[in-house]
Scaffold this motif. Structure first.
Motif, PDB file in Angstrom:
ATOM      1  N   UNK A   1       0.855  -1.186   0.000  1.00 13.99           N
ATOM      2  CA  UNK A   1       0.000   0.000   0.000  1.00 13.99           C
ATOM      3  C   UNK A   1       0.888   1.232   0.000  1.00 13.99           C
ATOM      4  N   UNK A   2       0.699   2.075  -0.999  1.00 16.16           N
ATOM      5  CA  UNK A   2       1.507   3.284  -1.163  1.00 16.16           C
ATOM      6  C   UNK A   2       0.615   4.340  -1.791  1.00 16.16           C
ATOM      7  N   UNK A   3       1.105   5.553  -1.893  1.00 14.87           N
ATOM      8  CA  UNK A   3       0.313   6.554  -2.604  1.00 14.87           C
ATOM      9  C   UNK A   3       0.623   6.523  -4.101  1.00 14.87           C
ATOM     10  N   UNK A   4       1.751   5.923  -4.460  1.00 10.29           N
ATOM     11  CA  UNK A   4       2.152   5.827  -5.865  1.00 10.29           C
ATOM     12  C   UNK A   4       1.888   4.423  -6.382  1.00 10.29           C
ATOM     13  N   UNK A   5       1.224   4.277  -7.528  1.00 13.10           N
ATOM     14  CA  UNK A   5       1.088   2.954  -8.148  1.00 13.10           C
ATOM     15  C   UNK A   5       2.382   2.554  -8.833  1.00 13.10           C
ATOM     16  N   UNK A   6       2.630   1.270  -8.929  1.00 12.77           N
ATOM     17  CA  UNK A   6       3.849   0.783  -9.576  1.00 12.77           C
ATOM     18  C   UNK A   6       3.741   0.812 -11.093  1.00 12.77           C
ATOM     19  N   UNK A   7       2.550   0.942 -11.614  1.00 11.82           N
ATOM     20  CA  UNK A   7       2.395   1.039 -13.064  1.00 11.82           C
ATOM     21  C   UNK A   7       2.788   2.438 -13.516  1.00 11.82           C
ATOM     22  N   UNK A   8       2.729   2.675 -14.822  1.00 14.20           N
ATOM     23  CA  UNK A   8       3.054   4.000 -15.378  1.00 14.20           C
ATOM     24  C   UNK A   8       2.086   5.045 -14.821  1.00 14.20           C
ATOM     25  N   UNK A   9       2.642   6.074 -14.178  1.00 16.28           N
ATOM     26  CA  UNK A   9       1.792   7.089 -13.549  1.00 16.28           C
ATOM     27  C   UNK A   9       2.074   8.488 -14.068  1.00 16.28           C
ATOM     28  N   UNK A  10       2.673   8.580 -15.249  1.00 13.94           N
ATOM     29  CA  UNK A  10       3.069   9.895 -15.759  1.00 13.94           C
ATOM     30  C   UNK A  10       1.866  10.778 -16.083  1.00 13.94           C
ATOM     31  N   UNK A  11       0.761  10.158 -16.528  1.00 11.43           N
ATOM     32  CA  UNK A  11      -0.402  10.956 -16.926  1.00 11.43           C
ATOM     33  C   UNK A  11      -1.135  11.556 -15.721  1.00 11.43           C
ATOM     34  N   UNK A  12      -1.121  10.844 -14.597  1.00  4.76           N
ATOM     35  CA  UNK A  12      -1.855  11.296 -13.407  1.00  4.76           C
ATOM     36  C   UNK A  12      -0.906  11.668 -12.277  1.00  4.76           C
ATOM     37  N   UNK A  13       0.258  12.164 -12.622  1.00  8.21           N
ATOM     38  CA  UNK A  13       1.286  12.421 -11.619  1.00  8.21           C
ATOM     39  C   UNK A  13       0.792  13.374 -10.527  1.00  8.21           C
ATOM     40  N   UNK A  14       0.140  14.458 -10.914  1.00  7.10           N
ATOM     41  CA  UNK A  14      -0.275  15.460  -9.925  1.00  7.10           C
ATOM     42  C   UNK A  14      -1.330  14.887  -8.980  1.00  7.10           C
ATOM     43  N   UNK A  15      -2.209  14.061  -9.523  1.00  9.56           N
ATOM     44  CA  UNK A  15      -3.235  13.442  -8.678  1.00  9.56           C
ATOM     45  C   UNK A  15      -2.588  12.529  -7.632  1.00  9.56           C
ATOM     46  N   UNK A  16      -1.626  11.728  -8.054  1.00  3.05           N
ATOM     47  CA  UNK A  16      -0.954  10.831  -7.118  1.00  3.05           C
ATOM     48  C   UNK A  16      -0.099  11.606  -6.118  1.00  3.05           C
ATOM     49  N   UNK A  17       0.503  12.675  -6.573  1.00  4.72           N
ATOM     50  CA  UNK A  17       1.347  13.482  -5.694  1.00  4.72           C
ATOM     51  C   UNK A  17       0.555  14.052  -4.525  1.00  4.72           C
ATOM     52  N   UNK A  18      -0.690  14.404  -4.765  1.00  3.42           N
ATOM     53  CA  UNK A  18      -1.519  15.019  -3.727  1.00  3.42           C
ATOM     54  C   UNK A  18      -2.067  14.014  -2.716  1.00  3.42           C
ATOM     55  N   UNK A  19      -1.922  12.755  -2.999  1.00  6.58           N
ATOM     56  CA  UNK A  19      -2.412  11.746  -2.056  1.00  6.58           C
ATOM     57  C   UNK A  19      -1.590  11.732  -0.775  1.00  6.58           C
ATOM     58  N   UNK A  20      -2.191  11.338   0.338  1.00  2.00           N
ATOM     59  CA  UNK A  20      -1.419  11.151   1.575  1.00  2.00           C
ATOM     60  C   UNK A  20      -0.712   9.804   1.566  1.00  2.00           C
ATOM     61  N   UNK A  21       0.440   9.752   2.201  1.00  2.00           N
ATOM     62  CA  UNK A  21       1.126   8.471   2.361  1.00  2.00           C
ATOM     63  C   UNK A  21       0.385   7.610   3.384  1.00  2.00           C
ATOM     64  N   UNK A  22       0.477   6.287   3.259  1.00  2.00           N
ATOM     65  CA  UNK A  22      -0.030   5.430   4.337  1.00  2.00           C
ATOM     66  C   UNK A  22       0.717   5.724   5.633  1.00  2.00           C
ATOM     67  N   UNK A  23       0.015   5.652   6.759  1.00  2.00           N
ATOM     68  CA  UNK A  23       0.648   5.935   8.041  1.00  2.00           C
ATOM     69  C   UNK A  23       0.305   4.851   9.046  1.00  2.00           C
ATOM     70  N   UNK A  24       0.737   5.075  10.283  1.00  2.00           N
ATOM     71  CA  UNK A  24       0.548   4.078  11.335  1.00  2.00           C
ATOM     72  C   UNK A  24      -0.919   3.871  11.661  1.00  2.00           C
TER      73      UNK A  24
END
Length: 416
Positions: free
Chosen positions: A67-90
């Motif tokens: 579980x991460x905020x970044x997908x392992x697939x190609x994310x160049x098209x939705x980079x800004x959307x993924x960037x704004x996501x929160x990281x998983x936390x405790x």
């Protein structure tokens, strides 16, 4: 009997071409050699690289969801959307651990930068602080070289106990046994209870903890603010329980995380669920492209080589025109002449292919010598394929000259 005589004659003529016109024959066969080298060499290198990378990535586990905020697939098209996501936390980790019945175990880790370790006036910089929950050793099957892992009470109480990567321990302690000794990090004293086994010389190593300074989450939370989601980043690993399919596990994770993050029904997920198959699929596409590139380059070289071999055969037919006329006058049929020249062409191309295979063996041996972490192997199947390709090229290269020789008029041939 006739076939054996034809083959023997073809070998003799091929040997005359090799010994009588060394430079011309060598240059003509060079195209075949380079073509086979490109095809077999690239295929062998890509296969070995794919095997090496796949074997290294397999350490991540094919039954684990990351579980991460970044997908392992190609994310160049939705980079800004993924960037704004929160990281998983405790908090996400605790929600999953308490409610996820389809998981065998859940682990969380984060890397809040590098730290300096000190021991008796000696300091080592550049080690990365690896903050983790208790389940990490079972998730990744971490191998302890010396000492031990944390006990449950040490983890629960956040005791000042530390695990060191192999390189960090070597640099800081040298030949001294580090187990039980105290080190300082950011003014705090830690007791070393274990060192990790070296990561090895793999070309790709996703679990390289050689420079890691490992502390428990409960300990790090005392001196680092780990509550801010996007300050350091974090990852959660979820290992499926026995018999649970990853698709079902993903559905359960998605439901718990959406509830914990209070996402509305129409809102998209603000997290990514990654698995090893995503990386394997992406790498498969890359390796496929590399194979195609090698095949295209090799085919161009083989076409050039085939034209050169055809030229040799035309010259050979021209030089032996009168001999062909004598053979036909004595009763040699067209298929005998045809077979003789085709066999000679095949022999020349197979020799060129063998030269290409020797080039592959020589160059891969040099690469293996200087890159012990990445070994390229030439499989028997590829070696056979190289010989077969060479033989097929020989048939096509020698077909027209052989037909020309077979259809000669014996009287006209003897007069030339």
């Amino acid at each position: 009997m006739v076939l054996s005589k034809v083959i023997a004659e073809s070998f003799r003529q091929a040997w005359q071409q090799l010994t009588g016109n060394k430079l011309r024959t060598f240059l003509s066969l060079l195209g075949i050699s380079i073509g086979i080298f490109c095809i077999i060499g690239v295929l062998s290198a890509v296969q070995s690289l794919q095997k090496e990378v796949s074997g290294s990535l397999a350490k991540l586990g094919d039954d684990v969801i990351y579980i991460d905020k970044w997908p392992w697939k190609d994310n160049s098209d939705d980079w800004w959307e993924y960037y704004q996501r929160p990281y998983p936390d405790h908090d996400d980790y605790e929600a999953l651990k308490e409610n996820l019945a389809t998981a065998n175990l859940v682990s969380y880790w984060t890397v809040p930068g590098t730290r300096t370790l000190k021991y008796e006036g000696k300091a080592v910089e550049g080690g990365y602080l690896f903050v983790t929950t208790y389940e990490l050793d079972r998730l990744f099957s971490i191998e302890i070289d010396r000492g031990r892992y944390w006990s449950t009470s040490e983890y629960r109480n956040g005791t000042d106990r530390i695990l060191l990567g192999h390189e960090i321990a070597e640099q800081l302690f040298g030949p001294v046994n580090p187990i039980g000794r105290e080190v300082k990090m950011q003014g705090r004293k830690y007791q070393v209870i274990g060192t990790l086994a070296p990561a090895g010389d793999d070309l790709v190593n996703p679990l390289d903890f050689d420079d890691a300074i490992m502390v428990t989450y409960n300990n790090a939370a005392r001196f680092i603010n780990l509550k801010t989601r996007n300050q350091f980043g974090g990852t959660i690993g979820v290992k499926a329980a026995g018999g649970v399919e990853l698709e079902r596990l993903q559905d359960d994770i998605r439901g718990i995380l959406r509830a914990n993050r209070q996402l509305r029904p129409r809102e998209d997920d603000n997290f990514a669920l990654n698995e090893l198959s995503m990386t394997t699929e992406a790498l498969g596409n890359i390796f496929g492209v590399l194979n195609v590139i090698g095949l295209v380059i090799g085919l161009f070289s083989i076409v050039v080589g085939a034209i050169s071999v055809a030229n040799i055969m035309f010259v050979s037919v021209k030089e032996r025109t009168s001999l062909i006329g004598v053979k036909k006058a004595l009763g040699a049929r067209q298929y005998i002449i045809l077979l003789e020249f085709l066999t000679e062409s095949v022999i020349l191309c197979v020799i060129g292919g063998a030269m290409g295979l020797l080039m592959v063996v020589a160059i891969t041996s040099v690469i293996n010598l200087f890159l012990p972490g990445f070994q390229i192997s030439l499989s028997v199947l590829y070696a056979i394929a190289g010989v077969v390709i060479s033989a097929v090229v020989g048939i096509f290269a020698g077909l027209v000259p052989a037909l020309l020789a077979a259809r000669m008029d014996p009287v006209e041939a003897m007069r030339s």
